[in-house]
Design a protein around this motif. Sequence first.
Motif, PDB file in Angstrom:
ATOM      1  N   LYS A  42      44.970  38.554 -13.638  1.00  0.00           N
ATOM      2  CA  LYS A  42      43.807  38.019 -12.931  1.00  0.00           C
ATOM      3  C   LYS A  42      44.009  38.131 -11.418  1.00  0.00           C
ATOM      4  N   SER A  69      39.640  36.678 -11.209  1.00  0.00           N
ATOM      5  CA  SER A  69      40.099  35.441 -11.860  1.00  0.00           C
ATOM      6  C   SER A  69      38.956  34.658 -12.499  1.00  0.00           C
ATOM      7  N   THR A  77      48.671  35.860 -12.446  1.00  0.00           N
ATOM      8  CA  THR A  77      47.684  35.805 -11.361  1.00  0.00           C
ATOM      9  C   THR A  77      48.212  36.582 -10.156  1.00  0.00           C
TER      10      THR A  77
END
Length: 313
Positions: free
Chosen positions: A92, A196, A218
Amino acid sequence: MTFKKKTQINIILNQNTEREKVEDAPVSAAKEGHQLEKHLPLKKMEQEMSSLVGMEELKNFIKEIYAWLYVNKCRENQGLKVEKQVLHMMFKGNPGTGKTTVARLLGSLFHEMNVLSKGHLIEVERADLVGEYIGHTAQKTRDLLKKAMGGILFIDEAYSLARGGEKDFGKEAIDTLVKAMEDQQHDFILILAGYSGEMDRFLKLNPGLPSRFPIMVTFPDYSVDELMEISRKMVDERQYIMAKDSEWKLRQHLQRVCAAGEKSFSNGRYIRNIIEKAVRKQSVRLLKEERTDKKSLMTLTADDLHLEEKQGI
């Protein structure tokens, strides 16, 4: 994990153990060599990652994955129970934050660790998966899965598969992927990537998806300092240098762009576009000035940086 330094061999004369010490030396050296070679996949991966700007947490994550796989192999060698690990992942983050690069490096690592038989990367998007009629999508998706066997199937902007609702063929692609993840979960690795917020919404649309992705990574946006470091690397790789005024101009621009917090800011790609445009502008300037000395050919000045606040955003 730490490694011992190369063994030093001291030969002491007039002792009965002299021959034993000399004979033991090749064995010790071989043992040390084996110790170093044993973690070669990790060392190669760390060397590759060291060339990437930032990503400190991600570098630690890579080491964690390696340690996890290595210890499981050690447990297997000791006859302890080992369950095969599911390594499907979700990346993400915004564009240009290194998601595809890291996926490619992971493929190499997993190949070195004998987790994947090939370790290659197949990068696709919605258009490569979704067909035009019923049954077409499933076939297209199965064909790509077949190509990805032994490696990684990387789907960028994966959330777009769920945008059309129940009647959209994207759902058919998701269903085909989910089935393959279950039936052939150890034959390939699926990585879904995207913004995200969009990826979080995508997971909520299909309750069965979150549990199938045990690894969520992430990728944060780069800071201004990191973007400047990326620009220096890109300039250096092309055998150019940035004059002080051009560095100052670029930094001021990046501070404004980053402060704006635009969703579609493309990080590393944004910098690459700026550098490539600056090189073209420099060529036009040098043509007009009729300057071809080495320093002039290498230097990018502030005049070469044509920065628009909305460029690449």
